[in-house]
Scaffold this motif. Structure first.
Motif, PDB file in Angstrom:
ATOM      1  N   TYR A 179     -15.860  17.487 -51.622  1.00  0.00           N
ATOM      2  CA  TYR A 179     -16.708  18.229 -50.690  1.00  0.00           C
ATOM      3  C   TYR A 179     -17.661  19.133 -51.461  1.00  0.00           C
ATOM      4  O   TYR A 179     -17.319  19.691 -52.502  1.00  0.00           O
ATOM      5  CB  TYR A 179     -15.891  19.026 -49.672  1.00  0.00           C
ATOM      6  N   ARG A 195     -25.809  18.651 -59.001  1.00  0.00           N
ATOM      7  CA  ARG A 195     -24.911  18.620 -57.851  1.00  0.00           C
ATOM      8  C   ARG A 195     -23.686  19.502 -58.098  1.00  0.00           C
ATOM      9  O   ARG A 195     -23.305  19.771 -59.244  1.00  0.00           O
ATOM     10  CB  ARG A 195     -24.462  17.189 -57.570  1.00  0.00           C
ATOM     11  N   VAL A 226     -23.643  25.821 -49.113  1.00  0.00           N
ATOM     12  CA  VAL A 226     -22.617  25.363 -48.172  1.00  0.00           C
ATOM     13  C   VAL A 226     -21.385  26.247 -48.326  1.00  0.00           C
ATOM     14  O   VAL A 226     -21.033  26.641 -49.441  1.00  0.00           O
ATOM     15  CB  VAL A 226     -22.236  23.888 -48.454  1.00  0.00           C
ATOM     16  N   ILE A 273     -22.176  19.651 -52.351  1.00  0.00           N
ATOM     17  CA  ILE A 273     -23.541  19.120 -52.312  1.00  0.00           C
ATOM     18  C   ILE A 273     -23.670  18.089 -53.423  1.00  0.00           C
ATOM     19  O   ILE A 273     -23.732  18.431 -54.602  1.00  0.00           O
ATOM     20  CB  ILE A 273     -24.583  20.243 -52.478  1.00  0.00           C
ATOM     21  N   CYS A 299     -31.213  15.829 -48.927  1.00  0.00           N
ATOM     22  CA  CYS A 299     -30.130  14.861 -48.727  1.00  0.00           C
ATOM     23  C   CYS A 299     -29.959  14.626 -47.231  1.00  0.00           C
ATOM     24  O   CYS A 299     -30.367  15.449 -46.405  1.00  0.00           O
ATOM     25  CB  CYS A 299     -28.819  15.346 -49.339  1.00  0.00           C
ATOM     26  N   VAL A 309     -29.924  23.457 -46.424  1.00  0.00           N
ATOM     27  CA  VAL A 309     -29.612  22.345 -47.332  1.00  0.00           C
ATOM     28  C   VAL A 309     -30.671  21.257 -47.138  1.00  0.00           C
ATOM     29  O   VAL A 309     -30.855  20.742 -46.034  1.00  0.00           O
ATOM     30  CB  VAL A 309     -28.208  21.772 -47.061  1.00  0.00           C
ATOM     31  N   ALA A 345     -27.246  17.806 -42.607  1.00  0.00           N
ATOM     32  CA  ALA A 345     -27.750  18.768 -43.590  1.00  0.00           C
ATOM     33  C   ALA A 345     -28.479  19.881 -42.848  1.00  0.00           C
ATOM     34  O   ALA A 345     -28.237  20.099 -41.659  1.00  0.00           O
ATOM     35  CB  ALA A 345     -28.663  18.057 -44.592  1.00  0.00           C
ATOM     36  N   HIS A 377     -26.815  13.926 -45.880  1.00  0.00           N
ATOM     37  CA  HIS A 377     -25.528  14.494 -45.491  1.00  0.00           C
ATOM     38  C   HIS A 377     -24.946  15.363 -46.602  1.00  0.00           C
ATOM     39  O   HIS A 377     -25.008  15.002 -47.780  1.00  0.00           O
ATOM     40  CB  HIS A 377     -24.514  13.389 -45.170  1.00  0.00           C
ATOM     41  N   ILE A 378     -24.380  16.490 -46.209  1.00  0.00           N
ATOM     42  CA  ILE A 378     -23.529  17.265 -47.112  1.00  0.00           C
ATOM     43  C   ILE A 378     -22.254  16.459 -47.326  1.00  0.00           C
ATOM     44  O   ILE A 378     -21.784  15.768 -46.421  1.00  0.00           O
ATOM     45  CB  ILE A 378     -23.210  18.638 -46.483  1.00  0.00           C
ATOM     46  N   LYS A 379     -21.686  16.554 -48.510  1.00  0.00           N
ATOM     47  CA  LYS A 379     -20.537  15.710 -48.842  1.00  0.00           C
ATOM     48  C   LYS A 379     -19.234  16.254 -48.280  1.00  0.00           C
ATOM     49  O   LYS A 379     -18.854  17.393 -48.527  1.00  0.00           O
ATOM     50  CB  LYS A 379     -20.406  15.583 -50.364  1.00  0.00           C
ATOM     51  N   ALA A 385     -23.669  25.641 -43.259  1.00  0.00           N
ATOM     52  CA  ALA A 385     -24.686  25.368 -44.274  1.00  0.00           C
ATOM     53  C   ALA A 385     -25.918  26.224 -44.038  1.00  0.00           C
ATOM     54  O   ALA A 385     -26.211  26.632 -42.909  1.00  0.00           O
ATOM     55  CB  ALA A 385     -25.064  23.889 -44.247  1.00  0.00           C
TER      56      ALA A 385
END
Length: 206
Positions: free
Chosen positions: A182, A102, A191, A184, A133, A130, A158, A135-137, A127
């Motif tokens: 923020y 990550r 991202v 991945i 996952c 991606v 994502a 959600h992207i963080k 993005a």
């Protein structure tokens, strides 16, 4: 004579050791007491915030009932100030290859974000492919003294998408220490993040 002196020294050392043990145990008790007091203080602070909101609601209700107000108030949020900015005018690329680890940016906000206040966290994000996952963080890690860790976040999604604004609001609890995150956190892809901003906001009925 030497034996007597040695006996006195041994007894003195034993006494000191006993006193040290007592002080150590007392220190442990004091630490537990302090932790318990912090938990109580945090709970009282959160209760004060809740009571302030309740008092405001009751005041508005009374105004409606006695005719001083003729329309239902709306909850309005205002930006009071900008407390932090990152990646201003810069497109930060965050890349995680398939099978890679990550990649998450950590921004410790320290005393810029204060317990008892509400904040809006926002950024521009896009993005590319991606996967792996939901959600992207874009969220926070909040350590709370005497309480449970909290993880507020935005539902970014994502996949692939063009630049869009991502944001979430959060009321920092008493004893809360906020770190903005923020990137991945799981999965892989690319991202871009820019114009990360943190605003202190206020709420009022109008």
């Amino acid at each position: 004579m030497v034996k007597i002196v040695l006996m006195v020294v041994v007894l003195a050392m034993a006494t000191v050791a006993d006193e040290a043990d007592e002080l150590y145990e007392r220190n442990k008790e004091l630490r537990r007491d302090v932790a318990a007091l912090r938990t109580e203080v945090n709970a009282l602070a959160d209760e004060c915030v809740r009571l302030e909101k309740t008092a405001e609601t009751l005041t508005l209700t009374a105004e409606l009932m006695d005719g001083r107000r003729r329309t239902l108030p709306k909850l309005v949020e205002d930006i009071v100030e900008t407390v932090a900015e990152f990646e201003t005018g810069v497109e930060r690329a965050i890349v995680v290859p398939e099978g890679g680890k990550r990649s998450v940016v950590h921004r410790w906000l320290g005393d810029k974000v204060k317990p008892g206040s509400k904040y809006r966290f926002e950024c521009m994000m896009k993005a590319a492919d991606v996967k792996g996952c939901e959600h992207i963080k874009f969220g926070g890690f909040v350590g709370v003294t005497g309480g449970s860790t909290q993880w507020p976040s935005s539902s970014v999604g994502a996949g692939t998408f063009d630049w869009r604004k991502v944001s979430f609001d959060y009321l920092v609890p008493a004893g809360g220490r906020f770190t903005l995150l923020y990137g991945i956190e799981s999965g892989y892809g690319k991202v871009w993040v820019k114009d990360v901003k943190v605003f202190r906001i206020s709420e009022s009925f109008r």
